[in-house]
Motif scaffolding. Structure first.
Motif, PDB file in Angstrom:
ATOM      1  N   GLU A  91       0.840  -1.200   0.000  1.00  0.00           N
ATOM      2  CA  GLU A  91       0.000   0.000   0.000  1.00  0.00           C
ATOM      3  C   GLU A  91       0.873   1.248   0.000  1.00  0.00           C
ATOM      4  O   GLU A  91       0.626   2.194  -0.755  1.00  0.00           O
ATOM      5  N   LYS A  92       1.900   1.261   0.844  1.00  0.00           N
ATOM      6  CA  LYS A  92       2.819   2.396   0.916  1.00  0.00           C
ATOM      7  C   LYS A  92       3.487   2.637  -0.435  1.00  0.00           C
ATOM      8  O   LYS A  92       3.522   3.763  -0.931  1.00  0.00           O
ATOM      9  N   ILE A  95       1.148   4.140  -3.138  1.00  0.00           N
ATOM     10  CA  ILE A  95       0.909   5.579  -2.977  1.00  0.00           C
ATOM     11  C   ILE A  95       2.172   6.361  -3.332  1.00  0.00           C
ATOM     12  O   ILE A  95       2.147   7.278  -4.149  1.00  0.00           O
ATOM     13  N   ARG A  96       3.281   6.001  -2.738  1.00  0.00           N
ATOM     14  CA  ARG A  96       4.538   6.726  -2.912  1.00  0.00           C
ATOM     15  C   ARG A  96       5.037   6.682  -4.350  1.00  0.00           C
ATOM     16  O   ARG A  96       5.542   7.669  -4.883  1.00  0.00           O
ATOM     17  N   ALA A  98       3.251   5.920  -7.164  1.00  0.00           N
ATOM     18  CA  ALA A  98       2.144   5.872  -8.128  1.00  0.00           C
ATOM     19  C   ALA A  98       2.564   6.339  -9.522  1.00  0.00           C
ATOM     20  O   ALA A  98       2.155   5.759 -10.516  1.00  0.00           O
TER      21      ALA A  98
END
Length: 108
Positions: A91-92, A95-96, A98
C-alpha cells in the motif's frame, strides 16, 4: 501456504526439531550469510563471475528458501506478521510510487 501459515509452521519446527530460536542478533547474522549465498549464485549464474568446481551443486531455489526461513524466524521472534506487513508495504509503495516509475526515463 500463506505467509502466516509458513510462520506458524516454522515456529512449530523451531520449538520441536530446532529446540529453540537462536537469538535475534545471531539470526540476523545468519540472514546476512544466507543472502550472501544467494548473491554468490546470482553473480555466477547471471553475472560475469564463473562457477568454481565447489559451486557446481548450488541450488538457487533452496538458497532463497533459506533466506525466507531465517527472515520468518526473525519475524516470529519480533512479533511481526509478515502477511500484514507485506500488505501495508505494498500500500505504501502504491501511494509513494504511483507515478514515479512511469516518469522515470531510465526505465523506458
Amino acid at each position: 501456504m500463506t505467509i502466516t501459515e509458513a510462520q506458524e509452521t516454522i515456529d512449530r519446527w523451531i520449538n520441536t526439531t530446532g529446540i529453540r530460536y537462536f537469538n535475534e542478533l545471531t539470526n540476523t547474522a545468519i540472514l546476512m550469510e544466507e543472502v550472501g549465498e544467494v548473491a554468490r549464485i546470482m553473480a555466477r549464474k547471471y553475472g560475469e563471475q564463473s562457477f568454481k568446481k565447489s559451486d557446481e551443486e548450488v541450488n538457487l531455489a533452496d538458497e532463497m528458501a533459506d533466506v525466507l526461513f531465517v527472515l520468518m524466524c526473525l519475524a516470529n521472534q519480533t512479533g511481526i506478521n509478515l502477511d500484514e506487513a507485506l500488505v501495508k508495504n505494498l500500500e505504501k509503495k502504491s501511494i509513494r510510487d504511483a507515478e514515479r516509475h512511469q516518469n522515470n526515463e531510465k526505465l523506458k
